[in-house]
Design a protein around this motif. Structure first.
Motif, PDB file in Angstrom:
ATOM      1  N   ILE A  59       1.021  -1.235   0.034  1.00  0.00           N
ATOM      2  CA  ILE A  59      -0.148   0.245   0.145  1.00  0.00           C
ATOM      3  C   ILE A  59       1.088   1.593  -0.031  1.00  0.00           C
ATOM      4  O   ILE A  59       0.916   2.581  -0.859  1.00  0.00           O
ATOM      5  N   THR A  60       1.926   1.533   0.749  1.00  0.00           N
ATOM      6  CA  THR A  60       2.672   2.282   0.626  1.00  0.00           C
ATOM      7  C   THR A  60       3.077   2.374  -0.202  1.00  0.00           C
ATOM      8  O   THR A  60       4.068   4.008  -0.595  1.00  0.00           O
ATOM      9  N   GLY A 106      -6.681   1.866 -11.713  1.00  0.00           N
ATOM     10  CA  GLY A 106      -5.996   3.151 -11.582  1.00  0.00           C
ATOM     11  C   GLY A 106      -6.272   4.049 -12.331  1.00  0.00           C
ATOM     12  O   GLY A 106      -6.237   5.407 -12.820  1.00  0.00           O
ATOM     13  N   ASN A 165      -3.532   8.202  -1.399  1.00  0.00           N
ATOM     14  CA  ASN A 165      -2.681   8.558  -2.793  1.00  0.00           C
ATOM     15  C   ASN A 165      -3.270   9.662  -2.645  1.00  0.00           C
ATOM     16  O   ASN A 165      -2.853  10.809  -3.180  1.00  0.00           O
ATOM     17  N   ARG A 177       2.800   2.618 -13.786  1.00  0.00           N
ATOM     18  CA  ARG A 177       2.169   1.657 -13.557  1.00  0.00           C
ATOM     19  C   ARG A 177       2.700   0.196 -13.174  1.00  0.00           C
ATOM     20  O   ARG A 177       2.789  -0.072 -12.261  1.00  0.00           O
ATOM     21  N   THR A 228      -5.289   8.208  -7.186  1.00  0.00           N
ATOM     22  CA  THR A 228      -6.856   6.502  -7.853  1.00  0.00           C
ATOM     23  C   THR A 228      -7.848   6.973  -7.235  1.00  0.00           C
ATOM     24  O   THR A 228      -8.004   7.436  -6.672  1.00  0.00           O
ATOM     25  N   LEU A 274       2.728   1.956  -3.546  1.00  0.00           N
ATOM     26  CA  LEU A 274       2.052   2.490  -4.282  1.00  0.00           C
ATOM     27  C   LEU A 274       1.965   3.884  -3.888  1.00  0.00           C
ATOM     28  O   LEU A 274       1.142   4.210  -4.760  1.00  0.00           O
ATOM     29  N   ALA A 275       0.921   3.899  -2.682  1.00  0.00           N
ATOM     30  CA  ALA A 275       0.555   4.972  -2.388  1.00  0.00           C
ATOM     31  C   ALA A 275       1.546   6.568  -2.756  1.00  0.00           C
ATOM     32  O   ALA A 275       1.209   7.822  -2.067  1.00  0.00           O
ATOM     33  N   THR A 307      -4.058  -4.816 -11.800  1.00  0.00           N
ATOM     34  CA  THR A 307      -3.947  -3.952 -10.805  1.00  0.00           C
ATOM     35  C   THR A 307      -3.076  -1.616 -11.673  1.00  0.00           C
ATOM     36  O   THR A 307      -4.237  -1.253 -11.198  1.00  0.00           O
ATOM     37  N   ILE A 325      -5.610  -3.872  -1.323  1.00  0.00           N
ATOM     38  CA  ILE A 325      -4.752  -3.014  -1.215  1.00  0.00           C
ATOM     39  C   ILE A 325      -4.637  -1.511  -2.474  1.00  0.00           C
ATOM     40  O   ILE A 325      -4.706  -0.365  -2.091  1.00  0.00           O
ATOM     41  N   LEU A 326      -5.719  -2.013  -3.240  1.00  0.00           N
ATOM     42  CA  LEU A 326      -6.667  -0.936  -3.646  1.00  0.00           C
ATOM     43  C   LEU A 326      -7.247  -0.145  -3.535  1.00  0.00           C
ATOM     44  O   LEU A 326      -6.975   1.196  -3.304  1.00  0.00           O
ATOM     45  N   GLU A 381      -4.251   1.853  -1.009  1.00  0.00           N
ATOM     46  CA  GLU A 381      -3.611   2.953  -1.797  1.00  0.00           C
ATOM     47  C   GLU A 381      -4.808   4.140  -2.506  1.00  0.00           C
ATOM     48  O   GLU A 381      -4.277   5.396  -2.011  1.00  0.00           O
TER      49      GLU A 381
END
Length: 553
Positions: free
Chosen positions: A85-86, A365, A155, A328, A126, A88-89, A361, A147-148, A151
């Motif tokens: 998560i970190t 986004g 983010n 991405r 996102t 991506l975010a 994934t 996770i999404l 994120e």
């Protein structure tokens, strides 16, 4: 009066969007329908255009929605998946800002590098709400879904903080990476601290009031509704991230479990947030559609500001979207490779990640309302009065990327998700069955203990026998959740029996409801009596229907 009329039109548009989806011969995600309706309202024939004020938008819509998402975010999964998560975010946001900044500066030399970084920050957040609406009935793997969600929670703040630095660098012409990094940490940590402190204080005050005056569901739910706004405003007032403050407040209340033991407040709170999210999300997408005709009408200004023809202007959003998707995809691929390498060094079993997961994934986004509000928040002019470099082009690119990412995800995500091999038994359903079985055992043990205590303390044998009979009936209601311990044949027979029992009970509840309406129609009971009994019937039916969903697997 105009504001009231406009608000009612927006709410009506959100309400009828679901009806239109049902009437269409093919399925369209709700966000696209709402965007189309918003754009239709803005055409000259209707003449209804709402100018989007970014500051007001961030205050009214973002805090409650992020607060609700943070409250629902599973704590266990968030802790376990904090690394990806970190990555991506925070990591992907920084990569997006840098890649887009250099690319746009190369593509449009008139745009300064710092302004390009500002556009990268605008495009980095996102929209998980749009992804959920797009995927529909297609099941997202639970790990990827969490996770999404994580994120999208984080983010928004990192992208907007990066936007602040990009705009400042454009206006002042100066940028210090160490100073910006330190400021970023302070702003983020400060926002988290403010949200945690405010939510903790709120929970303590609520606990004190509940112990002193008892549970007042309506008042407490209203206070809960105000909490995300208070956290956001407090964070912004102190110069830290108000968005992270609202997120931290939601996660803190989730950890404290402030509504434990308050049934009425929990039920009202759940219904209120469900309706609020439906309305707010719908209004956001309608407002997004409202901006499209005006922005497209001013596309000529964007073309003239950089001295290009229409073909070049139209190619810029496409090039930026390709860059976003490629960066991405590569970031997710590298991140997974590093995870696999670390697992192999530890001697752990490694499961090969499907390329479809990486593609999912990437397509998930999509950009949404945060991107639109962020690009509209760019200043019109610099300190000396000259226009902010590339602003009109940035607005055109941002809106085009939002629409393109939504359309591409709508076309590609559902079939891609259907091709992903998922376990036959959903881990979430298995976990729920195990939890229900464990809680049922605890309930049966408690009832059995109470029966024995009553038998030992009662001097009336007939009363003790009646108590034991009632206890046995109550215990029997928990027996279905212990079914997983049976063998396969007994399980199948029990499931059929449970299904028959549930069908009969639902039919009986419908008969009760029809009879109540008949009695009310003939003036044999009043509305108050009917509503009280109807509330019990509805609660029982909701429990039965929830049990049917959890028992499918």
């Amino acid at each position: 009066m105009t504001i009231v009329f406009t608000t009612l039109i927006l709410l009506l548009t959100v309400a009828i969007s679901g009806v239109l989806i049902g009437l269409l011969p093919f399925r369209l995600p709700r966000p696209l329908v709402q965007i189309a309706l918003g754009a239709a309202l803005a055409v000259p024939s209707f003449g209804l255009h709402v100018r989007l004020d970014p500051e007001l938008f961030f205050l009214l819509f973002i805090p409650p929605l992020l607060f609700a998402d943070a409250w629902r975010m599973p704590r266990r999964e968030f802790r376990r998946l904090l690394g990806p998560i970190t990555a991506l975010a925070l990591g992907l946001v920084m990569v997006t800002v840098i890649c887009v900044g250099f690319f746009v500066h190369w593509l449009i030399p008139q745009v300064p590098l710092a302004a390009g970084f500002a556009l990268g920050a605008v495009l980095s957040p996102t929209d998980a709400v749009a992804v959920s609406a797009i995927t529909g009935n297609a099941r997202i793997p639970p790990r990827l879904l969490h996770i999404l969600q994580g994120e999208a929670l984080m983010n928004d703040a990192s992208g907007l903080v990066a936007l602040r630095f990009g705009v400042a660098a454009t206006l002042t012409g100066a940028f210090s990476l160490p100073k910006a990094a330190l400021s970023f940490v302070i702003i983020a940590a400060g926002g988290l601290a403010v949200g945690w402190a405010l939510a903790w204080l709120f929970a303590q005050v609520r606990y004190f009031l509940t112990q002193w005056r008892g549970d007042d569901p309506s008042s407490h739910v209203a206070l809960l509704l105000l909490l995300p706004f208070g956290a956001y405003l407090m964070g912004e007032h102190l110069g830290v991230s108000g968005i992270l403050s609202a997120v931290a407040a939601g996660m803190t209340l989730n950890s404290i479990d402030t509504l434990k033991g308050e049934l009425a407040t929990r039920m009202q709170n759940r219904g209120m947030w469900a309706m609020l999210e439906f309305i707010f999300n719908g209004v956001i997408f309608v407002l997004l559609g409202q901006q499209i005709p005006v922005i497209l009408a001013h596309a000529g200004d964007a073309k003239d500001s950089i001295g290009v023809d229409w073909w070049h202007l139209a190619s810029y959003p496409l090039a930026v979207l390709v860059l976003l998707m490629v960066s991405r995809y590569l970031w997710v691929w590298v991140m997974l490779k590093l995870v696999v390498m670390r697992a192999r060094r530890r001697g752990e079993a490694v499961t090969r990640v499907s390329s479809r997961i990486i593609a999912t994934t990437t397509l998930a986004g999509v950009r949404g309302a945060i991107t639109l509000a962020a690009v509209l928040s760019l200043p019109l002019t610099e300190s000396d009065g000259t226009p902010f470099p590339g602003r009109s082009v940035f607005v055109f690119i941002a809106v085009s990327v939002i629409l393109s990412s939504l359309i591409i995800a709508t076309i590609a995500l559902p079939p891609l998700l259907r091709r992903i091999q998922l376990p036959k038994d959903d881990p979430r359903a298995t976990e729920e069955r195990d939890a229900r079985a464990a809680s049922a055992r605890a309930a049966i043990q408690a009832l059995d203990r109470m029966r024995e205590e009553y038998k030992a303390e009662s001097d009336d044998a007939d009363e003790a026998s009646l108590y034991a009979e009632v206890a046995a009936r109550v215990m029997a209601a928990y027996q279905p959740w212990l079914d997983p311990d049976s063998d396969a044949e007994d399980k199948q027979r029990a499931r059929r029996g449970f299904g028959m029992e549930r069908t009969l009970r639902l039919a009986a509840l419908n008969a009760e409801r029809d009879e109540l309406y008949r009695l009310r129609g003939q003036a044999e009971i009043n509305d108050v009596t009917m509503r009280r009994i109807m509330a019990d019937i509805d609660l029982t039916e909701a429990s039965l229907r929830s049990g049917r969903r959890s028992g499918k697997r």
